[in-house]
Design a protein around this motif. Structure first.
Motif, PDB file in Angstrom:
ATOM      1  N   LEU A 120      26.898  15.813  80.812  1.00 52.48           N
ATOM      2  CA  LEU A 120      26.457  15.368  82.133  1.00 52.48           C
ATOM      3  C   LEU A 120      25.670  14.058  82.027  1.00 52.48           C
ATOM      4  O   LEU A 120      25.844  13.154  82.847  1.00 52.48           O
ATOM      5  N   ILE A 121      24.827  13.976  81.004  1.00 52.49           N
ATOM      6  CA  ILE A 121      24.047  12.757  80.813  1.00 52.49           C
ATOM      7  C   ILE A 121      24.969  11.586  80.485  1.00 52.49           C
ATOM      8  O   ILE A 121      24.841  10.497  81.054  1.00 52.49           O
ATOM      9  N   ALA A 122      25.947  11.839  79.599  1.00 54.69           N
ATOM     10  CA  ALA A 122      26.885  10.771  79.239  1.00 54.69           C
ATOM     11  C   ALA A 122      27.662  10.281  80.464  1.00 54.69           C
ATOM     12  O   ALA A 122      28.099   9.136  80.526  1.00 54.69           O
ATOM     13  N   HIS A 123      27.825  11.148  81.448  1.00 56.25           N
ATOM     14  CA  HIS A 123      28.525  10.748  82.673  1.00 56.25           C
ATOM     15  C   HIS A 123      27.566  10.234  83.741  1.00 56.25           C
ATOM     16  O   HIS A 123      27.947  10.096  84.894  1.00 56.25           O
ATOM     17  N   GLY A 124      26.310   9.996  83.355  1.00 55.84           N
ATOM     18  CA  GLY A 124      25.431   9.289  84.286  1.00 55.84           C
ATOM     19  C   GLY A 124      24.223  10.028  84.805  1.00 55.84           C
ATOM     20  O   GLY A 124      23.428   9.435  85.532  1.00 55.84           O
ATOM     21  N   ALA A 125      24.062  11.315  84.479  1.00 52.13           N
ATOM     22  CA  ALA A 125      22.886  12.033  85.004  1.00 52.13           C
ATOM     23  C   ALA A 125      21.619  11.545  84.295  1.00 52.13           C
ATOM     24  O   ALA A 125      21.576  11.499  83.073  1.00 52.13           O
ATOM     25  N   ASP A 126      20.614  11.177  85.089  1.00 51.47           N
ATOM     26  CA  ASP A 126      19.330  10.805  84.492  1.00 51.47           C
ATOM     27  C   ASP A 126      18.559  12.051  84.073  1.00 51.47           C
ATOM     28  O   ASP A 126      17.801  12.042  83.122  1.00 51.47           O
ATOM     29  N   LYS A 127      18.749  13.124  84.842  1.00 50.73           N
ATOM     30  CA  LYS A 127      18.079  14.386  84.541  1.00 50.73           C
ATOM     31  C   LYS A 127      19.083  15.510  84.710  1.00 50.73           C
ATOM     32  O   LYS A 127      19.935  15.454  85.601  1.00 50.73           O
ATOM     33  N   VAL A 128      18.944  16.535  83.874  1.00 53.97           N
ATOM     34  CA  VAL A 128      19.741  17.741  84.077  1.00 53.97           C
ATOM     35  C   VAL A 128      18.785  18.911  84.220  1.00 53.97           C
ATOM     36  O   VAL A 128      17.980  19.185  83.327  1.00 53.97           O
ATOM     37  N   TYR A 129      18.825  19.590  85.360  1.00 54.90           N
ATOM     38  CA  TYR A 129      18.077  20.827  85.543  1.00 54.90           C
ATOM     39  C   TYR A 129      18.985  21.944  85.054  1.00 54.90           C
ATOM     40  O   TYR A 129      20.105  22.088  85.547  1.00 54.90           O
ATOM     41  N   GLY A 242      19.033  10.770  78.789  1.00 58.89           N
ATOM     42  CA  GLY A 242      18.592  11.520  79.960  1.00 58.89           C
ATOM     43  C   GLY A 242      17.687  12.653  79.532  1.00 58.89           C
ATOM     44  O   GLY A 242      17.515  12.918  78.342  1.00 58.89           O
ATOM     45  N   GLU A 243      17.137  13.311  80.529  1.00 57.72           N
ATOM     46  CA  GLU A 243      16.138  14.342  80.261  1.00 57.72           C
ATOM     47  C   GLU A 243      16.704  15.689  80.692  1.00 57.72           C
ATOM     48  O   GLU A 243      17.399  15.781  81.707  1.00 57.72           O
ATOM     49  N   VAL A 244      16.408  16.746  79.921  1.00 52.22           N
ATOM     50  CA  VAL A 244      16.833  18.086  80.326  1.00 52.22           C
ATOM     51  C   VAL A 244      15.604  18.894  80.721  1.00 52.22           C
ATOM     52  O   VAL A 244      14.629  18.954  79.974  1.00 52.22           O
ATOM     53  N   ILE A 245      15.630  19.462  81.914  1.00 50.50           N
ATOM     54  CA  ILE A 245      14.490  20.234  82.407  1.00 50.50           C
ATOM     55  C   ILE A 245      14.940  21.680  82.568  1.00 50.50           C
ATOM     56  O   ILE A 245      15.900  21.962  83.282  1.00 50.50           O
ATOM     57  N   ALA A 246      14.262  22.586  81.879  1.00 49.69           N
ATOM     58  CA  ALA A 246      14.689  23.989  81.913  1.00 49.69           C
ATOM     59  C   ALA A 246      14.209  24.663  83.194  1.00 49.69           C
ATOM     60  O   ALA A 246      13.088  24.460  83.642  1.00 49.69           O
ATOM     61  N   LEU A 247      15.095  25.452  83.782  1.00 45.12           N
ATOM     62  CA  LEU A 247      14.730  26.268  84.936  1.00 45.12           C
ATOM     63  C   LEU A 247      14.684  27.713  84.454  1.00 45.12           C
ATOM     64  O   LEU A 247      15.545  28.126  83.673  1.00 45.12           O
ATOM     65  N   THR A 248      13.718  28.473  84.904  1.00 41.20           N
ATOM     66  CA  THR A 248      13.621  29.856  84.433  1.00 41.20           C
ATOM     67  C   THR A 248      13.481  30.816  85.608  1.00 41.20           C
ATOM     68  O   THR A 248      12.405  31.342  85.877  1.00 41.20           O
ATOM     69  N   PRO A 249      14.582  31.022  86.324  1.00 40.68           N
ATOM     70  CA  PRO A 249      14.516  31.971  87.433  1.00 40.68           C
ATOM     71  C   PRO A 249      14.340  33.392  86.898  1.00 40.68           C
ATOM     72  O   PRO A 249      14.711  33.665  85.754  1.00 40.68           O
ATOM     73  N   THR A 250      13.772  34.256  87.705  1.00 40.79           N
ATOM     74  CA  THR A 250      13.704  35.665  87.308  1.00 40.79           C
ATOM     75  C   THR A 250      14.462  36.483  88.344  1.00 40.79           C
ATOM     76  O   THR A 250      14.467  36.162  89.530  1.00 40.79           O
ATOM     77  N   PHE A 251      15.123  37.517  87.858  1.00 42.75           N
ATOM     78  CA  PHE A 251      15.911  38.359  88.755  1.00 42.75           C
ATOM     79  C   PHE A 251      15.351  39.770  88.756  1.00 42.75           C
ATOM     80  O   PHE A 251      15.191  40.370  87.703  1.00 42.75           O
ATOM     81  N   LYS A 252      15.048  40.256  89.954  1.00 47.14           N
ATOM     82  CA  LYS A 252      14.576  41.628  90.082  1.00 47.14           C
ATOM     83  C   LYS A 252      15.719  42.487  90.607  1.00 47.14           C
ATOM     84  O   LYS A 252      16.725  41.976  91.100  1.00 47.14           O
ATOM     85  N   GLU A 253      15.517  43.779  90.535  1.00 55.02           N
ATOM     86  CA  GLU A 253      16.545  44.670  91.043  1.00 55.02           C
ATOM     87  C   GLU A 253      16.781  44.381  92.525  1.00 55.02           C
ATOM     88  O   GLU A 253      15.834  44.180  93.277  1.00 55.02           O
ATOM     89  N   GLY A 254      18.018  44.335  92.915  1.00 53.73           N
ATOM     90  CA  GLY A 254      18.312  44.070  94.315  1.00 53.73           C
ATOM     91  C   GLY A 254      18.517  42.593  94.603  1.00 53.73           C
ATOM     92  O   GLY A 254      18.974  42.230  95.680  1.00 53.73           O
TER      93      GLY A 254
END
Ligand SMILES: Cc1cc2nc3c(=O)[nH]c(=O)nc-3n(C[C@H](O)[C@H](O)[C@H](O)COP(=O)(O)OP(=O)(O)OC[C@H]3O[C@@H](n4cnc5c(N)ncnc54)[C@H](O)[C@@H]3O)c2cc1C
Ligand SMILES: Nc1ncnc2c1ncn2[C@@H]1O[C@H](COP(=O)(O)O)[C@@H](O)[C@H]1O
Lengths: 393, 262
Positions: A120-129, A242-254
């Motif tokens: 994604l960065i090689a194709h132009g993304a400055d940041k990847v979430y 480019g920069e990679v920024i980690a996202l850490t969603p949490t999933f609960k039951e339901g």
């Protein structure tokens, strides 16, 4: 009315009933049901011990739109491969970001698809979430909606582009409602208003008979799904940083309410119409399935692939995957041969942006000649062999 | 089971023509029809009712009063009752506002097990309203449903169409499913049902009936606006080749080779 009860989470404790100033909530079995006298005051949302009641934004409000910046692209992957529309979105996103003067970012969901961040960065993304979670391995409406919605609330993109694939067209509307913003479907052209830097989204309407330019002036992000095969691909430069920024969603039951039991690939390979430089399409004028034998031979000689009109598909001569047009694939090859195709508006909608269009048709009044760069009036069973003979010389 | 179907009346876009002089759509005389995917949605609901005779199928639509004709057609196919959300306040709605109104109408209908919508309506081809209604009601959604495999105590197993195959998805009810044309073949109206359909009352609701404030519906509640609309500029007509077939073939190959296209 914008109060929802999440059935999976509701335990039937009745706290909300007591809290509701308008007597709008009733219990049906062990489930709270919001009635028509609800005023969306939100008193119930606060008292629910199980996070089972949510409030979604419905009323139009002029949010502080200045807090929003950057162009985001949804980096749809399947089986660890980016969909080719993502590269097209990065190409288009780059142009938009340059015009606004902001960054281009990609948002990627999956499991162990780290390689794609570099792509994604090689194709132009400055940041990847990047959200790397087992729950996100394959597309799931609830899991992807939650992850991306939370990222939008936190990082506030000004524009979000998604491919108008079966997945993008499922995710887009869900996200738009959650964010309380608009979504323009199936755009074929995007540009930035030079005055106010807002996004102008152009799309076909009424079966391609009319084009409409849509704006979303007071809500953010401005969201569009974009037809695959319409925008130019981003250039690849492996030295780009480019920069990679980690996202850490949490999933609960339901939180995730659908389960993918199985993914079945159809036997016909994904026809690479959108990537082809040369397409030879056949229509009802072929007269039968054998016609496609001739077209395949012709396409092979040219180094191209075969396509079809809906009439040919509906006759059962060729699989739907080959259909070009409004309800088929949009194509933009350098060279498009329309053989025995009349040129109905719905067919034109999918191929009129081809580099050069060559029409071969018995009927000199066929509408296809109106948009053809070169027209040949004649029986395709005579014309095509003659062209092939000429190519052999 | 209680099943709700979202159906829309649309102009038959196949018949829409452009005024060549003014460059505008000619809508006069264009027939209005039940949106094709919505006929598949209704058929799916009626099939369930055939198998579970204690089920009810309610059809709901938002639109101008003449949408009643389309709703009667739905009744004549076998729906039990029909509701039309119709008011000046609902006019000019984009998909965001349409889904607010439909969701409010559905809430008023009370508890349900499944909502069916079409994948997309042929006037706008957006495919957004189904999933958006589901989001507003807080229920799960599966779009592009091409087959319903089974029902078992509160879950449905369906096939969701992808570009290169399909997924098998299990979802709990209540849920929203959007239908593609591969799902089934819609049945025809029967004479008996057509007569019966005309004896039935179609319930018409405005914003007060569904407890929406006027500013929460229609144009006022639509984040997107049409900036302008125009007919696509015709691509200039090119060159008709002439001569015998071998001559035309030779000219074509020569021209394409000169342009480095071959
Ligand atoms: C909602 C909707 C969506 C649609 N989506 C699409 C879509 O995505 N793609 C699409 O293609 N269509 C689509 N259609 C259908 C479209 O309107 C036309 O019906 C279709 O494109 C016609 O296909 P055709 O040109 O092959 O057939 P026809 O219109 O029957 O034309 C056949 C042509 O072949 C010529 N011919 C016959 N014999 C010969 C011969 N021996 N040599 C040379 N020429 C010959 C005839 O002169 C004629 O012009 C859609 C329609 C609707 C209503
Ligand atoms: N005004 C409406 N009334 C009832 N159902 C609608 C309406 N608009 C859209 N729908 C439903 O949502 C589906 C998708 O519509 P669209 O997002 O407009 O392509 C349709 O096939 C209908 O089932």
């Amino acid at each position: 009315m914008a109060i929802n009860v999440i059935a999976e989470k509701c335990k039937g404790c009745q706290k909300c009933i007591k809290a509701c100033p308008f007597n709008a909530i009733t219990m049906e079995g062990k489930l709270a049901v919001i009635g028509p006298s609800c005023t969306s005051c939100g008193a119930c949302v606060e008292v629910c011990p199980f996070d089972a009641i949510e409030k979604t934004d419905e009323a139009v409000h002029t949010a502080d739109i200045t807090a929003y910046h950057d162009v985001w692209v949804f980096a749809e992957q399947r089986d660890g491969q980016l969909m080719s529309v993502v590269i097209e979105l990065l190409g288009e996103g780059r142009k938009l970001a340059n015009e606004i003067g902001c960054q281009l970012c990609a948002i990627l969901c999956g499991e162990n698809v780290d390689d794609l961040t570099a792509e994604l960065i090689a194709h132009g993304a400055d940041k990847v979430y990047y959200a790397n979670m087992p729950e996100l391995k394959t597309y799931n409406t609830d899991a992807y909606t939650k992850t991306i919605y939370e990222a939008i609330t936190k990082y506030k993109p000004e524009i979000l582009l998604l491919g108008a694939t079966h997945i993008g067209r499922d995710l887009g509307p869900c996200l738009a409602v959650k964010c309380g913003t608009g979504l323009t479907a199936d755009c074929t052209k995007l540009d930035i208003d030079p005055e106010d830097k807002k996004l102008r989204q152009t799309r076909p309407a009424f079966g391609g008979n009319l084009m409409a330019t849509i704006i979303c002036p007071n809500h953010r992000p401005q969201m569009s799904t974009v037809r695959p095969g319409v925008m130019d691909k981003a250039e690849y430069d492996k030295n780009r940083k480019g920069e990679v920024i980690a996202l850490t969603p949490t999933f609960k039951e339901g939180d995730i309410r659908t389960k993918v039991l199985e993914i079945v690939k159809s036997v016909t390979e994904l026809v690479s119409l959108t990537d082809a430089d040369i397409i030879v399409s056949g229509g009802a004028g072929l007269g039968g399935p054998e016609g496609f034998e001739l077209l395949r031979e012709f396409a092979k000689k040219l180094g191209g692939v075969v396509g079809a009109s809906r009439a040919a598909v509906d006759s059962g001569w060729i699989d739907h995957a080959y259909q070009v047009g409004q309800t088929g694939t949009t194509v933009k090859p350098k060279l498009y041969f329309a053989c025995g195709i009349s040129g109905a508006i719905q067919h034109l909608a999918g191929m009129q942006n081809s580099g050069y269009i060559i029409a071969i048709n018995k009927n000199e009044n066929a509408p296809i000649f109106e948009i053809a760069d070169y027209g040949i009036v004649g029986d395709l069973y005579k014309v095509i062999p003659a062209i092939m003979e000429e190519l052999d010389k | 089971m209680k099943i709700i179907v979202c159906a829309k009346q649309v102009p038959d876009t196949n018949e829409v023509r452009i005024d060549p002089v003014k460059g505008t759509l000619i809508r006069d005389g264009v027939p209005s029809i039940l949106n094709p995917d919505d006929a598949n949605a209704l058929e799916a609901a009626l099939t369930i009712k055939d198998q579970n005779p204690d089920s009810t199928v309610s059809v709901i639509s938002m639109g101008p009063p003449q949408a009643c004709y389309m709703l009667r057609e739905c009744l004549a196919m076998g729906a039990d009752d029909a509701y039309l959300l119709s008011s000046r306040a609902f006019g000019g709605a984009d998909t965001c506002a349409t889904s607010t109104t439909l969701a409010a109408g559905i809430r008023k209908l009370g508890k349900f097990d499944i909502i069916f919508a079409g994948r997309q309506a042929i006037d706008g081809d957006t495919a957004q309203v189904g999933p958006q209604v589901a989001q507003r009601l807080g229920i799960p959604v599966v779009t592009y449903v091409q087959k319903i495999r089974e029902f078992k105590d509160g879950t449905v197993v369906v096939e969701r169409q992808l570009e290169d195959g399909f997924e098998v998805i299990e979802v709990k009810t209540p849920c929203m499913l959007t239908a593609v044309k591969e799902l089934n073949n819609p049945r025809y109206m029967t004479i008996g049902r057509i007569e019966e359909a005309y004896t039935k009352e179609i319930t018409i609701w405005n914003e007060d009936d569904v407890a929406l404030k006027p500013e929460s519906c229609g144009l006022k509640a639509s984040p997107t606006q049409v900036f302008r609309s125009f007919t696509p500029p015709p691509k200039g007509k090119g060159e008709m080749l002439s001569g015998t077939i071998p001559e035309m073939a030779a000219t074509l190959v020569k021209k394409l080779t000169e342009k480095h296209l071959l």
